[in-house]
Design a protein around this motif. Structure first.
Motif, PDB file in Angstrom:
ATOM      1  N   GLU A  54       0.826  -1.209   0.000  1.00 45.96           N
ATOM      2  CA  GLU A  54       0.000   0.000   0.000  1.00 45.96           C
ATOM      3  C   GLU A  54       0.862   1.262   0.000  1.00 45.96           C
ATOM      4  OE1 GLU A  54      -0.379  -2.417   2.339  1.00 45.96           O
ATOM      5  OE2 GLU A  54      -2.162  -3.395   1.548  1.00 45.96           O
ATOM      6  N   ASN A  55       2.198   1.099  -0.119  1.00 47.50           N
ATOM      7  CA  ASN A  55       3.159   2.196  -0.196  1.00 47.50           C
ATOM      8  C   ASN A  55       3.311   2.935   1.140  1.00 47.50           C
ATOM      9  OD1 ASN A  55       5.086   3.241  -1.955  1.00 47.50           O
ATOM     10  ND2 ASN A  55       3.864   5.071  -2.331  1.00 47.50           N
ATOM     11  N   ILE A  56       3.208   2.204   2.245  1.00 46.61           N
ATOM     12  CA  ILE A  56       3.438   2.743   3.585  1.00 46.61           C
ATOM     13  C   ILE A  56       4.796   2.234   4.061  1.00 46.61           C
ATOM     14  CG2 ILE A  56       2.650   2.833   5.982  1.00 46.61           C
ATOM     15  CD1 ILE A  56       0.758   4.235   4.017  1.00 46.61           C
ATOM     16  N   CYS A  57       5.679   3.162   4.430  1.00 51.86           N
ATOM     17  CA  CYS A  57       7.010   2.805   4.915  1.00 51.86           C
ATOM     18  C   CYS A  57       6.990   2.770   6.443  1.00 51.86           C
ATOM     19  CB  CYS A  57       8.051   3.801   4.425  1.00 51.86           C
ATOM     20  SG  CYS A  57       9.737   3.355   4.888  1.00 51.86           S
ATOM     21  N   THR A  58       7.667   1.790   7.021  1.00 56.43           N
ATOM     22  CA  THR A  58       7.816   1.677   8.467  1.00 56.43           C
ATOM     23  C   THR A  58       9.291   1.590   8.795  1.00 56.43           C
ATOM     24  OG1 THR A  58       5.675   0.606   8.773  1.00 56.43           O
ATOM     25  CG2 THR A  58       7.310   0.245  10.488  1.00 56.43           C
ATOM     26  N   VAL A  59       9.710   2.340   9.809  1.00 53.98           N
ATOM     27  CA  VAL A  59      11.066   2.288  10.351  1.00 53.98           C
ATOM     28  C   VAL A  59      10.912   1.901  11.814  1.00 53.98           C
ATOM     29  CG1 VAL A  59      13.200   3.550  10.787  1.00 53.98           C
ATOM     30  CG2 VAL A  59      11.809   4.108   8.779  1.00 53.98           C
ATOM     31  N   SER A  60      11.614   0.837  12.227  1.00 56.29           N
ATOM     32  CA  SER A  60      11.394   0.314  13.567  1.00 56.29           C
ATOM     33  C   SER A  60      12.685  -0.252  14.145  1.00 56.29           C
ATOM     34  CB  SER A  60      10.321  -0.785  13.506  1.00 56.29           C
ATOM     35  OG  SER A  60      10.044  -1.280  14.785  1.00 56.29           O
ATOM     36  N   GLY A  61      12.902  -0.006  15.435  1.00 54.58           N
ATOM     37  CA  GLY A  61      14.053  -0.586  16.108  1.00 54.58           C
ATOM     38  C   GLY A  61      14.595   0.323  17.191  1.00 54.58           C
ATOM     39  N   CYS A  62      15.833   0.018  17.601  1.00 61.04           N
ATOM     40  CA  CYS A  62      16.498   0.746  18.675  1.00 61.04           C
ATOM     41  C   CYS A  62      17.872   1.199  18.200  1.00 61.04           C
ATOM     42  CB  CYS A  62      16.629  -0.169  19.890  1.00 61.04           C
ATOM     43  SG  CYS A  62      17.454   0.603  21.289  1.00 61.04           S
TER      44      CYS A  62
END
Length: 131
Positions: A54-62
């Motif tokens: 759906e062209n949604i970017c996610t950035v996740s982490g520490c």
């Protein structure tokens, strides 16, 4: 429904009042390809990024590093194709539950905005529409 046993594509036909409208392919959900975020020098951590269909970017982490009080610190750049459609500033959290902000620019620059001293860890989990 009809399933092609070779390609595993699924198709359906729509009936509207008095006639068939034609066969339509059923969209299939695919798992996003996950990448390691390229951190700027001086920072370590485990941050991933991915883009959904759906062209949604996610950035996740520490991320671990030295974060000075009242500073804007670039932690890295997202590659082309993962840039934000809009310049955004989003809430994230840091060491000891301290609230910090994360800015995502349209050129892919990801900046952590620190307003408190003593921050060593920043925890990101942000999502936004890609350009």
């Amino acid at each position: 429904y009809v399933t092609n046993v070779v390609t595993l594509e699924r198709w359906f036909n729509i009936y509207n009042i008095d006639r068939w409208l034609g066969w339509r392919k059923v969209p299939l959900a695919g798992a996003p390809e996950v990448h390691n975020f390229p951190l700027a020098d001086g920072f370590t951590g485990d941050i991933i990024y991915y883009k959904t269909q759906e062209n949604i970017c996610t950035v996740s982490g520490c991320i671990y590093g030295t974060f000075a009080k009242d500073s804007y610190i670039s932690i890295g750049y997202l590659p082309e194709g993962f840039h934000s459609a809009h310049a955004l500033e989003l809430p994230v959290t840091a060491s000891y539950g301290v609230g910090v902000r994360c800015s995502v620019a349209t050129d892919g620059n990801v900046v952590v905005i620190i307003s408190t001293s003593g921050v060593a860890y920043v925890y990101l989990n942000i999502s936004f529409p890609c350009a």
